[in-house]
Write an enzyme that holds these catalytic residues in place. Structure first.
Site, PDB file in Angstrom:
ATOM      1  N   VAL A  13      40.962  36.518  35.808  1.00 23.26           N
ATOM      2  CA  VAL A  13      41.892  37.613  35.558  1.00 23.26           C
ATOM      3  C   VAL A  13      43.217  36.980  35.180  1.00 23.26           C
ATOM      4  O   VAL A  13      43.548  35.878  35.604  1.00 23.26           O
ATOM      5  CB  VAL A  13      42.068  38.546  36.777  1.00 23.26           C
ATOM      6  CG1 VAL A  13      40.800  39.323  37.041  1.00 23.26           C
ATOM      7  CG2 VAL A  13      42.489  37.776  38.006  1.00 23.26           C
ATOM      8  N   SER A  14      43.999  37.700  34.375  1.00 20.77           N
ATOM      9  CA  SER A  14      45.163  37.057  33.763  1.00 20.77           C
ATOM     10  C   SER A  14      46.491  37.366  34.429  1.00 20.77           C
ATOM     11  O   SER A  14      47.471  36.701  34.145  1.00 20.77           O
ATOM     12  CB  SER A  14      45.247  37.451  32.286  1.00 20.77           C
ATOM     13  OG  SER A  14      45.335  38.854  32.168  1.00 20.77           O
ATOM     14  N   THR A  15      46.574  38.353  35.308  1.00 26.21           N
ATOM     15  CA  THR A  15      47.872  38.703  35.889  1.00 26.21           C
ATOM     16  C   THR A  15      47.752  38.926  37.380  1.00 26.21           C
ATOM     17  O   THR A  15      46.672  39.185  37.914  1.00 26.21           O
ATOM     18  CB  THR A  15      48.448  39.985  35.254  1.00 26.21           C
ATOM     19  OG1 THR A  15      47.601  41.081  35.606  1.00 26.21           O
ATOM     20  CG2 THR A  15      48.544  39.870  33.746  1.00 26.21           C
ATOM     21  N   GLN A  18      46.302  42.332  38.212  1.00 25.82           N
ATOM     22  CA  GLN A  18      44.842  42.403  38.221  1.00 25.82           C
ATOM     23  C   GLN A  18      44.274  41.826  39.515  1.00 25.82           C
ATOM     24  O   GLN A  18      43.275  42.302  40.033  1.00 25.82           O
ATOM     25  CB  GLN A  18      44.281  41.641  37.016  1.00 25.82           C
ATOM     26  CG  GLN A  18      44.477  42.391  35.705  1.00 25.82           C
ATOM     27  CD  GLN A  18      43.964  41.586  34.525  1.00 25.82           C
ATOM     28  OE1 GLN A  18      44.421  40.483  34.289  1.00 25.82           O
ATOM     29  NE2 GLN A  18      43.037  42.142  33.782  1.00 25.82           N
ATOM     30  N   TYR A  51      45.461  33.608  35.393  1.00 27.65           N
ATOM     31  CA  TYR A  51      45.555  32.658  34.283  1.00 27.65           C
ATOM     32  C   TYR A  51      45.178  33.341  32.970  1.00 27.65           C
ATOM     33  O   TYR A  51      44.199  34.079  32.894  1.00 27.65           O
ATOM     34  CB  TYR A  51      44.651  31.449  34.518  1.00 27.65           C
ATOM     35  CG  TYR A  51      45.170  30.509  35.575  1.00 27.65           C
ATOM     36  CD1 TYR A  51      46.027  29.469  35.240  1.00 27.65           C
ATOM     37  CD2 TYR A  51      44.816  30.685  36.914  1.00 27.65           C
ATOM     38  CE1 TYR A  51      46.521  28.610  36.217  1.00 27.65           C
ATOM     39  CE2 TYR A  51      45.303  29.823  37.893  1.00 27.65           C
ATOM     40  CZ  TYR A  51      46.151  28.789  37.537  1.00 27.65           C
ATOM     41  OH  TYR A  51      46.641  27.945  38.499  1.00 27.65           O
TER      42      TYR A  51
END
Length: 511
Positions: A13-15, A18, A51
């Site tokens: 997941v990027s944030t 999330q 990431y």
């Protein structure tokens, strides 16, 4: 009996949002269910929380790539191709690594086969993911600007003294800032110290350190940090969101101090700046900004102590030191070093024939071996060749004519070669500038020296300082010797032993 297939799971997941909404957990649950339905045995799980998929520099992915040769698993399960990477070329690169290690990849929502058509479809999906990412980013940017103009907190660094109230979807409440009372008490203390005790930002930073008040990030309090906080309009109720390079959108937030207190603080900060040591003209320092510490290379500042003026490293104070550690570069008396430098400079200016002879020698040496233009052309041609080679190698890899290991090795070699060529080009620019300055200096040197030397004895302090800053680049005092780097040839000068103290943390005057 059928052989058990061992698998590794990869989730990303990027944030942080999330993470908090547990989307990585939902990915894991879906992958585990998929593995159970096919009677796969899960050997390893690799996670990247917070990431971006636009880069391959992710700890979880790095561990997965390192483990490919371990033989612990035969298949890697991933929710979708964009969880592996947002860019098609990155997807291809990692999948190529897996194939080399004889490890297959399976995507839950995108079955992949080894046919050219299957690989083409995977690449197209990667391109669509890149486009969708750009579209989402632009939509988010415009949405943030809209809500910021409606007075909603949409992002930015949370000021010290506040905390974030997350969006409440159930009640329709959007994100906002509220006062963090523990930190707000410190903010009010700082305004009170400033207005009632007229403390400087340095004194306040020192007090906060002594009181062991934690900062927002767990670092040490610094004068610049205190100064930034006291100037922030957020404390009078206005937070500024930066919507673009040149536009700031004001957002109302709860005030920690009233507007009158904030305005009075700005006036006091201005008064503090006027009377700060760096702006105090009672004791003047001729070489301000020119003397460097022989130990750490930092600029030395002028300080008055024990009835005399001195220069000492500005990293002596732990509040100013970049790493929080004091430098023990010592100090040097101002009068002897100022007299030594001034005498050296004026002595040289009063003998223009010596300077002219030195410049002629330098120019002659340069002209005898002047190959700058040809060297520049050769380097520029080499840089173009490197660029062409990089493009050819990338095309070869994308067309499957080059293995991943060879691709990485060749690209690393070319990047190193490019860095070397760029460094050579920068050095040529420096040499060209130096030659131009020397030729220009020679054409004006005699008239300049004659004009200056006639009035050297009648210059004011400010005029002396301007002349030195024009001629001298830096000064280092070390082991009793004054090393002067200047645009005119100057010799080093020796000082008396008692004029300098370079013993670590001993006898160092505090300004």
């Amino acid at each position: 009996m059928d052989q058990i297939v061992t698998v590794a799971l990869y989730c990303r997941v990027s944030t942080d949002m999330q993470e908090k909404e547990r989307t990585i957990q939902s990915q894991l649950e879906a992958l585990r269910k998929y593995a159970a339905e096919r009677q796969y045995e899960i050997a390893r799980e690799f996670l990247d929380e917070g990431y971006s998929g636009a880069t391959l520099e992710r700890p979880g992915l790095d561990h997965l790539r390192d483990a490919l040769v371990s033989g612990d698993f035969q298949v890697v399960l991933i929710h979708s191709p964009d969880r592996l990477a947002r860019k098609a070329v990155y997807q291809s690169l990692v999948i190529e690594e897996m194939e080399r290690a004889q490890v297959k990849v399976e995507f839950l929502n995108h079955p992949v086969d080894d046919t050219p058509e299957g690989k083409m479809l995977l690449g197209m999906q990667g391109l669509f993911a890149e486009y969708e990412r750009a579209k989402i980013a632009e939509r988010n940017r415009r949405g943030k600007i809209y809500w910021a103009r409606q007075g909603v907190f949409v992002g930015g660094r949370i000021p010290y003294g506040y905390q974030l109230v997350h969006r409440d979807h159930a009640n329709g409440q959007r994100a906002s800032l509220e006062v963090n009372e523990a930190e707000a008490t410190t903010v009010r203390d700082m305004y009170r110290w400033l207005l009632e005790e007229q403390l400087s930002c340095r004194a306040m930073a020192r007090r906060l350190v002594e009181l062991e008040v934690p900062t927002q990030r767990g670092t040490r309090w610094r004068p610049s940090t205190v100064n930034t906080l006291l100037h922030s309009e957020a404390y009078k109720g206005i937070f500024h969101y930066r919507s673009s390079k040149d536009e700031w959108v004001p957002i109302p937030v709860p005030a920690i101090v009233d507007e009158g207190t904030w305005e009075a603080a700005q006036r006091q900060l201005h008064q503090n700046a006027l009377y700060a040591r760096r702006n105090n003209k009672h004791y003047s320092y001729l070489l301000r900004g020119l003397i460097r510490c022989p130990r750490c290379g930092a600029t030395c500042i002028g300080v008055y102590s024990n009835g005399r003026r001195n220069y000492r490293c500005n990293q002596l104070d732990y509040l100013s030191a970049k790493n929080g550690k004091r430098c023990g570069g010592g100090w040097v008396k101002a009068d002897p070093v100022e007299n030594a430098v001034w005498d050296a400079v004026t002595g040289a200016l009063k003998r223009p024939e010596v300077l002219m002879e030195e410049y002629r020698r330098r120019i002659k040496d340069h002209e005898a071996s002047d190959t700058l233009d040809s060297e520049r052309k050769q380097i520029e041609i080499a840089l173009k060749q490197v660029k062409k080679k990089q493009d050819r190698i990338t095309d070869a890899y994308m067309n499957e004519a080059l293995e991943i290991g060879d691709y990485k090795g060749k690209m690393d070699e070319l990047r190193q070669r490019k860095s070397q060529l760029e460094a050579q080009l920068a050095n040529l620019d420096k040499r060209a500038t130096q030659q131009l300055q020397e030729k220009e200096a020679l054409s004006h040197l005699q008239s300049f020296c004659e004009t200056v030397s006639q009035g050297l004895d009648n210059l004011s302090f400010e005029e002396k300082q301007q002349l030195l800053r024009l001629v001298v680049e830096r000064i280092v005092v070390n082991s009793g010797t004054v090393h002067i780097e200047a645009i005119i040839p100057l010799s080093n000068v020796n000082l008396c032993p008692e004029c300098e103290n370079n013993r670590t943390n001993q006898g160092v005057p505090r300004g």
